[in-house]
Enzyme design. Structure first.
Site, PDB file in Angstrom:
ATOM      1  N   ASP A 416       0.841  -1.206   0.000  1.00 37.41           N
ATOM      2  CA  ASP A 416       0.000   0.000   0.000  1.00 37.41           C
ATOM      3  C   ASP A 416       0.876   1.256   0.000  1.00 37.41           C
ATOM      4  O   ASP A 416       2.061   1.216   0.331  1.00 37.41           O
ATOM      5  CB  ASP A 416      -0.899  -0.024   1.229  1.00 37.41           C
ATOM      6  CG  ASP A 416      -2.186   0.766   1.042  1.00 37.41           C
ATOM      7  OD1 ASP A 416      -2.316   1.460   0.017  1.00 37.41           O
ATOM      8  OD2 ASP A 416      -3.064   0.674   1.922  1.00 37.41           O
ATOM      9  N   GLU A 419       2.783   6.995  -2.485  1.00 35.98           N
ATOM     10  CA  GLU A 419       2.525   8.199  -3.281  1.00 35.98           C
ATOM     11  C   GLU A 419       2.944   9.495  -2.578  1.00 35.98           C
ATOM     12  O   GLU A 419       3.315  10.459  -3.249  1.00 35.98           O
ATOM     13  CB  GLU A 419       1.023   8.307  -3.619  1.00 35.98           C
ATOM     14  CG  GLU A 419       0.413   7.056  -4.227  1.00 35.98           C
ATOM     15  CD  GLU A 419      -0.229   6.142  -3.182  1.00 35.98           C
ATOM     16  OE1 GLU A 419      -0.711   5.072  -3.569  1.00 35.98           O
ATOM     17  OE2 GLU A 419      -0.228   6.514  -1.987  1.00 35.98           O
ATOM     18  N   ASP A 482      -8.789   3.666  -3.316  1.00 37.55           N
ATOM     19  CA  ASP A 482      -9.921   3.946  -2.431  1.00 37.55           C
ATOM     20  C   ASP A 482     -11.096   4.539  -3.204  1.00 37.55           C
ATOM     21  O   ASP A 482     -11.087   5.715  -3.581  1.00 37.55           O
ATOM     22  CB  ASP A 482      -9.493   4.900  -1.323  1.00 37.55           C
ATOM     23  CG  ASP A 482      -8.385   4.319  -0.460  1.00 37.55           C
ATOM     24  OD1 ASP A 482      -8.142   3.110  -0.559  1.00 37.55           O
ATOM     25  OD2 ASP A 482      -7.766   5.088   0.304  1.00 37.55           O
TER      26      ASP A 482
END
Length: 758
Positions: A416, A419, A482
């Protein structure tokens, strides 16, 4: 970034210098360099106090032409840079004829005509113009804040569409959009993207890759409406025009340059179930989920533990929360005894409360500020630092922590984040912070993927990654991030996946039911069908569980039906996966990829081809109504057997147990005899669904792979009057042949079946 103020004027504070006149061309056998002044030279004095733009033209590989535009060449280049697979010595051939210099590489030619001003024209094998950088299309610009930008513009033809640029949730056709290639954690409902790729594909049969890992700003017909402009804040801009003629050819050449996707293990194509994010769970909860799926006849392949398998405020310390999971090795063994693979969530951040923070800081494995302090903030985790993957020792240290988990029984990782990478830092290897912002995720996922390959073996490695950039397709799988729990978010997720597929990524997934919020049963059931007809399939949420019985008995039935269907389709799907690994053509294909000459397919973003022969149109409405376009040919609905002749638009209504799922004319669809798992013995009583064309000389063949993606058996089909003869090679085991209308026959070696009447 926009530099002009309408067609006539330049924006306040901006100065632009355009490559205007060719002053010299120096040619070698495989490359040439042009020197262009930024004004007309009418006398010797005009060469003084005036810049030149240097334009290097070369071919790194057949069918690819590179252009490197430089203002000042003395700037230090600390990296990072994309790793590109160029041919030794380069490709192509240069020819000169008077003022014209041409570089030809395979089906692509770049032409520079020194008369009439500076300009570059790209031609296909038939001499047709693909695109051009004409007058005022190659330049550098300075802004009032002292920034220096390089920019190029390539023309757009009438009716030309632009696609790709990463996983973008904005409209599928990128014309009219401003796209900044800059990693951001923006969800799926904005112009921001987790997976930014400076590559676009044109409906005219070529692609463009901007070879810059930092921020690249694209104006896709949004500043100069007949051109695609791309710019970087740098002294040099390098881009590659990539030949077709088909979109598949473009992707093949692009992925040969930037890397082909690894082939994920067959077990990874089954259903993944997660604990979800902030829900409460322990071994008893996990076991109840796993047993509940089995009791309801829903095969499960992977169980995923999300963040709270670790202790709060300590992400990541890579240690099971001892209060919740006192016996992790025993628990994992018990789950694996049920036939499951295990995934756990990780990210590249080390919270200050984690015992690993001081360890990593002391070893120099965390990113630092220019003054030597460890870079920290409180977003996501309190006082977190960032692992510096530019250092080989830091990579080995990080892998060592993960290896402990693998030794405990973990099989793969959800990688995950990646970024939110700062630019006010210093990297171990001296990398440029701006260039590292996007590139960081590449190092992160590569570090994890290479460990899995080493420890689990090649062909067994798989991650579930959120962020990526060019080349990241080498480390599958990626999921859409998401999204909300709504039909609108379901559609925007598909747009993102289709854009990513046209950016070189072979495998893609999404959170079935949506991540944020709790879907109503109608959304969840429709998303189940979509999710289980995607490359990879995962049930995951944020604040609520995603076990199907939470959404009613019918949701259980839908989950069971489509999981079993995916397992039946695995010989076909894994063949498409092997093709993605071998050629770069993705599993989930926008319609234009299979039907590039059908203009109706070019804007379609609510349906796709799953492999070469299955058309899927998810249902995005409560009433079950869905519009679907069927290209030319006869299409057979896989579930109902209905046959439809295209090209045509149809409005259909489907129950939760169905959706538009059509088989292409001429296809041979191999189905597994065993639907209990995704990685079974696909040659144990397989069924071949043959959808012959009406042509009397119809022939086809299909290869059933093994679980390594290698050919295990090939079935050859030919029409003999009103009969189909199917011959097997590579296997002497029995198989069944079935045609639309229900006729079927079984045998080994060769099987003959009557062609069903219309």
């Amino acid at each position: 970034m926009k530099f002009t103020d309408g067609f006539w004027r330049i924006r306040d504070g901006v100065q632009i210098s355009y490559a205007t006149e060719v002053r010299d061309v120096r040619a070698e056998s495989k490359r040439f360099t042009s020197y262009a002044s930024t004004k007309q030279v009418t006398r010797r004095g005009d060469t003084l106090n005036a810049p030149l733009v240097t334009v290097d033209c070369f071919s790194p590989a057949e069918g690819v032409v590179g252009v490197r535009v430089t203002h000042h060449a003395g700037k230090r280049e600390p990296g990072p840079d994309f790793a590109l697979a160029a041919e030794a010595g380069g490709a192509g051939e240069v020819r000169r004829d008077g003022a014209v210099t041409e570089l030809t590489s395979g089906p692509l030619t770049l032409r520079l005509d020194a008369e009439g001003g500076f300009g570059l024209t790209f031609l296909d094998a038939d001499g047709r113009e693909l695109t051009r950088a004409g007058a005022k299309s190659t330049a550098y610009a300075t802004t009032a804040d002292g920034a220096h930008h390089m920019l190029s513009r390539l023309s757009l033809g009438v009716g030309e569409n632009v696609y790709g640029l990463g996983e973008r949730f904005t409209p599928f056709v990128k014309n009219g959009q401003t796209v900044d290639v800059w990693q951001a954690d923006g969800g799926t409902s904005s112009e921001q993207a987790y997976k930014n790729v400076p590559f676009y594909l044109s409906s005219r049969g070529y692609g463009v890759f901007v070879n810059h890992p930092g921020q690249v700003s694209f104006e896709v017909g949004s500043e100069s409406v007949g051109q695609v402009q791309f710019s970087v804040e740098d002294q040099t801009l390098e881009y590659y025009v990539i030949a077709g003629p088909t979109p598949k050819d473009v992707l093949g050449r692009y992925t040969a340059l930037t890397g082909r996707p690894a082939l994920p293990p067959a077990w990874s194509f089954g259903l993944w179930l997660s604990t979800s994010f902030t829900t409460s769970y322990d071994e008893a909860t996990v076991t109840s989920f796993v047993d509940g799926m089995a009791e309801r006849g829903i095969p499960l392949s992977v169980f995923h533990f999300d963040c709270f398998w670790m202790r709060e405020y300590q992400w990541c310390d890579f240690r099971w929360d001892p209060e919740v999971f006192p016996d992790p090795e025993g628990m994992l063994a018990r789950l694996k005894d049920k036939g499951l693979r295990i995934s756990v969530w990780i990210n590249p951040y080390i919270a200050q409360k984690s015992p690993l923070f001081n360890e990593a800081a002391a070893l120099g494995h965390l990113v630092r500020r220019p003054n030597g302090d460890v870079w920290q903030w409180d977003l996501w985790q309190a006082g977190m630092g960032l692992v510096d993957f530019t250092g080989p020792d830091a990579r080995a240290w990080f892998q060592g922590k993960l290896k402990t988990l693998l030794d405990q029984g973990v099989d793969c990782f959800k990688t995950d984040f990646g970024e939110r990478i700062p630019t006010d830092v210093v990297w171990h290897d001296g990398s440029d912070p701006e260039r590292m912002h996007n590139y960081y995720t590449h190092l992160y996922n590569r570090t994890v993927f290479e460990l899995l390959e080493k420890e689990r073996g090649q062909g067994e490695a798989v991650v579930f990654a959120r962020s990526a950039t060019a080349g990241g397709q080498q480390y599958p799988v990626h999921w859409g991030g998401d999204c909300w729990s709504s039909f609108e978010a379901m559609a925007e997720s598909l747009r993102g996946g289709l854009s990513l597929s046209l950016s070189g990524f072979g495998f893609w997934s999404h959170d079935i039911g949506g991540f944020e919020g709790t879907p109503d049963p109608e959304v969840f059931k429709r998303w189940l069908a979509f999710g289980l007809l995607s490359s990879h399939s995962r049930l995951h949420g944020s604040t609520s569980y995603r076990v199907p019985w939470e959404f009613g008995d019918e949701a259980v039935d839908v989950a069971r039906q489509f999981t079993l269907l995916k397992h039946r389709l695995m010989p076909y799907l894994y063949g498409a996966a092997a093709e993605a690994h071998r050629t770069g053509v993705p599993m989930m294909r926008p319609m234009l990829l299979e039907f590039p000459h059908d203009p109706a397919c070019r804007p379609l973003d609510r349906q796709y081809m799953l492999g070469p022969d299955l058309l899927v149109a998810p249902v995005f409405s409560r009433d079950g109504d869905v519009e679907v376009y069927l290209p030319e040919g006869t299409w057979t609905h896989l579930l109902s057997g209905e046959r439809v002749t295209g090209p045509c638009w149809r409005t259909e209504r489907h129950g939760y147990d169905s959706l538009p799922l059509y088989v292409r004319e001429g296809a041979v669809l191999p189905l597994a005899g065993d639907d209990s798992r995704p990685d079974g013995d696909w040659l144990d009583a397989p069924v071949l669904l043959v959808h012959p064309s009406d042509a009397t000389d119809y022939t086809a063949e299909v290869t059933v792979p093994d679980t390594a993606g290698l050919p295990a058996a090939t079935f050859h089909v030919r029409r003999d009057g009103d009969l189909l003869r199917v011959t097997a090679s590579g296997t002497d085991r029995p198989f069944t042949v079935r045609v639309p209308g229900g006729a079927e026959a079984s045998g080994a070696g060769e099987v003959t079946v009557a062609v069903a009447p219309d």
